[in-house]
Design an enzyme around this catalytic site. Structure first.
Site, short mmCIF file in Angstrom:
data_model
loop_
_atom_site.label_atom_id
_atom_site.label_comp_id
_atom_site.label_asym_id
_atom_site.label_seq_id
_atom_site.Cartn_x
_atom_site.Cartn_y
_atom_site.Cartn_z
N LEU A 74 -1.17 1.92 -4.06
CA LEU A 74 -2.40 2.70 -3.92
C LEU A 74 -2.88 3.24 -5.26
CD1 LEU A 74 -1.93 4.85 -0.68
CD2 LEU A 74 -3.48 2.92 -1.03
N ALA B 48 0.82 -1.21 0.00
CA ALA B 48 0.00 0.00 0.00
C ALA B 48 0.85 1.26 0.00
CB ALA B 48 -0.94 -0.01 1.20
N SER C 279 2.98 4.10 -2.64
CA SER C 279 2.45 4.96 -3.70
C SER C 279 2.02 4.17 -4.92
CB SER C 279 3.50 6.01 -4.09
OG SER C 279 4.71 5.40 -4.49
N GLY D 218 7.74 -2.32 -3.08
CA GLY D 218 8.91 -1.45 -3.09
C GLY D 218 9.90 -1.78 -4.18
N HIS E 119 -10.96 33.24 -2.97
CA HIS E 119 -12.21 32.56 -2.56
C HIS E 119 -13.12 32.38 -3.77
CE1 HIS E 119 -15.60 31.42 -0.06
NE2 HIS E 119 -16.34 32.29 -0.74
#
Length: 500
Positions: free
Chosen positions: A197, A192, A194, A290, A468
């Site tokens: 995922l 899990a 980078s 990995g 905004h």
């Protein structure tokens, strides 16, 4: 380098085919940058490469993965727009998805290749280099003496022992997953981080039945437990995850439905978080456990370079990649320091500048502020010091927080799941680091990295404009929370501030 001409055997000296000032071994991001930088002041240089003359990023890493993520995001948005009153019947053409990934990937790779093609042919050698006991580089039929050596041999996916034979054609890694001609029907992803995922979520959003396994109850190596918990909560809404599961065995078995095609399916035996033995079966297993640096078989020990128990070079100058006082530089993924493209790029430039005879310190790029981003949705980012590092530093710190669950623009966009923590020093009013899961994390992370790099204080950041309505306004809320906690007890409750 300790291997001076006096130490080279007479037989070896007689067989030397080329004597260069600089030899670069490896032509990925780090190697290419080192070669370009060194060529500015020396023409007596050679670059040696085994495999494709592009980069991991362009060919099997960053770019093809982002292409798959882009397709998955389109599919997800189309399928999950009911809350906006938009209903769609989505058809996913797996072959077309993968064809675009490969075509665009080839575009990026070819762009890199064109640059390499412009280099003089006599300075490029295609072949696997080995450094012999005399410290000379053996490649093809050449024996090369180099006054200075830059090692940029990159990394390869780590596959647990025996899994290649056990899984056979059902085994995928980041090196070959983008060669699939169609989307699979089912897939297990082990790891899990980078890669795990990003690939697990993308495939799931494209209609693949995906299960993600990880030994720890943790994703993306997050060190802040609250951010990790929030990331798991956000990701689990669209992804089956078996966290805190231990894989006991892998293999293949016959698929009765396709036995006439002699097709096998993969299986995984694992212990779940309760310690119960379970089994998964499916079409492919993506091993995302990995990567390991490609340095072990190079013969680097013949240059007096020492490696630790994790194959990382000792006495490494993290700025230039130089090993102690040796004329040896190990850069990029090869040194396993921070295996990220922008770090490899900087290390390549610094190493290539360092070996130049007219180099000055002004030519060197300082080490970058730690910055990592995972491009799942919501994105995950870490900047600067981790929370454990902050705690171990002994500094008096506060944590500014903002939840994106109720943040204005995030709710407008329907992407309101996330949390940002900013770690700041009470005495200096400076940012030490940050961790985040949430929308637009890639942009917020860059703002924070710029702030840390330029030593900006909280007030200086808050004095800049925040337009905004934007998701970046969430950063301002977290900065205000930091400011409040500088003068009041840390136990005070978070007050969410947003302008509507």
């Amino acid at each position: 380098m300790n291997h001076s001409s006096d130490n080279i055997t007479e037989n070896a000296t007689n067989n030397i085919t080329r004597h260069v000032e600089v030899a670069v071994i490896g032509a990925g991001t780090a190697g290419q940058n080192a070669f370009r930088a060194a060529r500015r002041t020396t023409k007596n240089i050679v670059i040696i490469n085994d495999g494709f003359w592009t980069t991991t990023c362009a060919t099997i890493g960053c770019m093809p993965s982002k292409l798959l993520i882009a397709a998955a995001s389109r599919a997800h948005d189309a399928q999950h727009s009911d809350q906006f009153g938009i209903h769609a019947d989505v058809q996913i053409d797996g072959k077309q998805v993968m064809a675009r990934v490969q075509a665009e990937r080839d575009f990026f790779a070819n762009s890199v290749k064109k640059q390499v093609d412009s280099w003089p042919e006599h300075k490029k050698i295609s072949g696997r280099a080995h450094i012999n006991k005399d410290g000379l580089i053996e490649v093809n039929n050449e024996l090369i003496k180099a006054d200075k050596i830059i090692v940029a041999t990159g990394s390869s996916p780590f596959i647990p022992e025996g899994w290649t034979d056990k899984l056979g054609d059902t085994l995928l890694t980041s090196d070959n997953i983008f060669e699939l001609s169609d989307l699979p029907t089912s897939m297990a992803v082990i790891g899990a981080g980078s890669v795990g995922l990003e690939m697990a979520q993308s495939m799931a959003r494209l209609g693949v039945n995906v299960t993600l396994f990880n030994r720890e109850n943790r994703v993306a190596s997050l060190q802040d437990d609250d951010i990790n918990k929030k990331a798991i909560d956000c990701l689990a809404r669209g992804l089956t995850m078996k966290l805190k599961s231990k894989v006991e065995d892998v293999g293949t078995c016959s698929d009765d439905k396709t036995i006439e095609n002699k097709k096998s399916v993969a299986f995984i035996k694992y212990k779940d978080r309760e310690g119960q033995v379970q089994e998964w079966q499916g079409e492919y297993v993506l091993v995302a456990t990995g990567r390991r640096n490609n340095i072990e078989q190079l013969g680097i020990e013949n240059l007096d370079v020492e490696l630790d128990d994790k194959n990382r070079p000792k006495n490494l100058d993290i700025n230039t990649g130089q090993i102690g006082d040796l004329e040896v530089y190990i850069i990029g993924d090869a040194n396993a320091h921070i295996p990220l493209l922008h770090v490899a790029s900087d290390e390549g430039f610094s190493a290539g500048s360092s070996v130049c005879p007219n180099n000055t310190d002004a030519n060197l790029r300082p080490p970058s502020i730690p910055l990592s981003i995972v491009f799942c949705e919501p994105q995950i980012a870490n900047i600067g010091m981790t929370l454990p590092e902050v705690k171990d530093s002994g500094l008096n710190y506060v944590i500014g927080k903002v939840s994106f669950d109720t943040q204005g623009r995030s709710r407008v966009m329907g992407v309101n799941c996330g949390l940002l923590h900013i770690y700041s020093c009470k005495e200096t009013d400076k940012i030490l680091g940050a961790s985040m899961v949430g929308p637009d994390a890639e942009y917020i992370a860059h703002i924070l990295a710029v702030a840390i790099t330029n030593d900006l204080c909280i007030k200086e950041l808050l004095d800049t404009p925040f337009y905004h309505p934007t998701i970046v306004e969430g950063l301002r809320t977290a900065l205000r929370d930091v400011q409040d906690k500088m003068s009041i007890p840390y136990q005070a409750q978070l007050t969410q501030e947003d302008d509507f």
